[in-house]
Design a protein around this motif. Structure first.
Motif: not given
Length: 307
Positions: A187-188, A195-203, A215-216, A249-257
């Motif tokens: 997904g993208s 920030p709450y719209q970011a894809f949550a990875i892990g679990g 994870v990210g 590598g897109s974690g840095r592109l989320v506002p506030g990282n």
């Protein structure tokens, strides 16, 4: 309280469901009410109207309004009879408001970074959602592909404009008495983003061996899962699984990282084994997983509960 009413309109029947509940929040939970000594009364529930034959050609109209403790959603879905793999559309009007543990609205996190895209106490958006699905199955295997696309529409200048997609491809095949299942999720999101719209990875359901979202958190994600299940008895199955995921590598592109500030690695691998128990009241799942840092996690899950 709840109520259900069926209204006949010509040859069609309109179902109206109403379910509202007054929830009392204790004053100790909300510090702003401590001096009053009285609890806060909140109305939560849903209102749903369904028309199964809007224009006489089996067109379906669903209108629903859901009111939670701190948010509300309006959904308008119109579906025409069409093959399963053709996209279905619906409109969603949404207001998102972030709150802290005390139930108060917040605009920034503990590090001072905005938690909404607008910078205000809430984000507003109108979203056009489309979902397509293709499936094929026989006695020994199945294939399935689903795609979800969300488009934020700029009804007003300050409302969020974005495009978000998520697709899942899965394949299952019998290997003797066992069953091998593999899936790939990607997904993208492009455009405005909070920030709450970011894809949550892990679990569980993502990369086992990690906590939820550990994870990210990224603008993009890619998760692969492989699981082999085999019968142990009539009602019990064993499983072996391998999960891996990355935010590309897109974690840095989320506002506030937030992923970097919370020490999330951005990619991870988990493997383990589990048990699946089928009972008349539901399916019970227990998984034991270990991740790349040799941390161990035990998961419990219950699905398909009888009503």
């Amino acid at each position: 309280m709840g109520a259900q009413k069926s209204i006949h309109a010509g040859k069609a029947k309109i179902d109206v469901n109403v379910d509202f509940t007054h929830k009392l929040c204790a004053s100790l939970r909300l510090p702003s009410l401590r001096n009053s000594g009285s609890p806060l009364s909140l109305l939560i529930g849903s209102l749903c109207i369904k028309h199964p034959n809007l224009f006489g050609g089996s067109e379906k109209l669903d209108v629903s309004w859901d009111k939670g403790l701190y948010d509300s959603n309006i959904l308008v879905a119109y579906r025409r009879p069409r093959p399963q793999w053709v996209a279905q559309q619906c409109f969603v009007m949404q207001n998102v408001r972030l709150l802290n543990d005390d139930g108060r609205s917040i605009t920034r996190d503990l590090d001072g970074f905005p938690v909404t895209c607008s910078g205000n106490a809430h984000d507003s958006m109108v979203v056009l959602k489309q979902e397509s699905q293709y499936a094929k199955a026989n006695d020994r295997s199945f294939s399935r592909f689903t795609m979800q696309i969300e488009q934020g529409i700029p009804v007003l200048s300050k409302w969020l404009i974005f495009n978000r997609f998520k697709c899942v491809a899965s394949k299952g095949i019998k290997v003797g008495p066992a069953f091998l299942l593999t899936s790939l999720t990607g997904g993208s999101i492009v455009g405005d983003m909070a920030p709450y719209q970011a894809f949550a990875i892990g679990g569980l359901g993502s990369v086992r061996g990690y906590g939820e979202g550990a994870v990210g958190s990224g603008r993009s994600c890619l998760v692969a899962n492989t699981e082999l299940t085999f019968p142990l008895s009539k009602m019990l199955e064993g499983s072996l699984f391998l999960d891996c995921g990355t935010d590309l590598g897109s974690g840095r592109l989320v506002p506030g990282n937030p992923a970097l500030r919370q020490g999330k690695p951005g990619s991870g691998v988990g493997l383990g084994y589990g048990l699946r128990f089928k009972s008349p009241i539901g399916h019970f799942q227990v998984d034991y997983a270990i991740n790349a840092f040799h941390q161990k996690t035990l998961y419990f899950g219950i699905t398909n509960l009888a009503s």
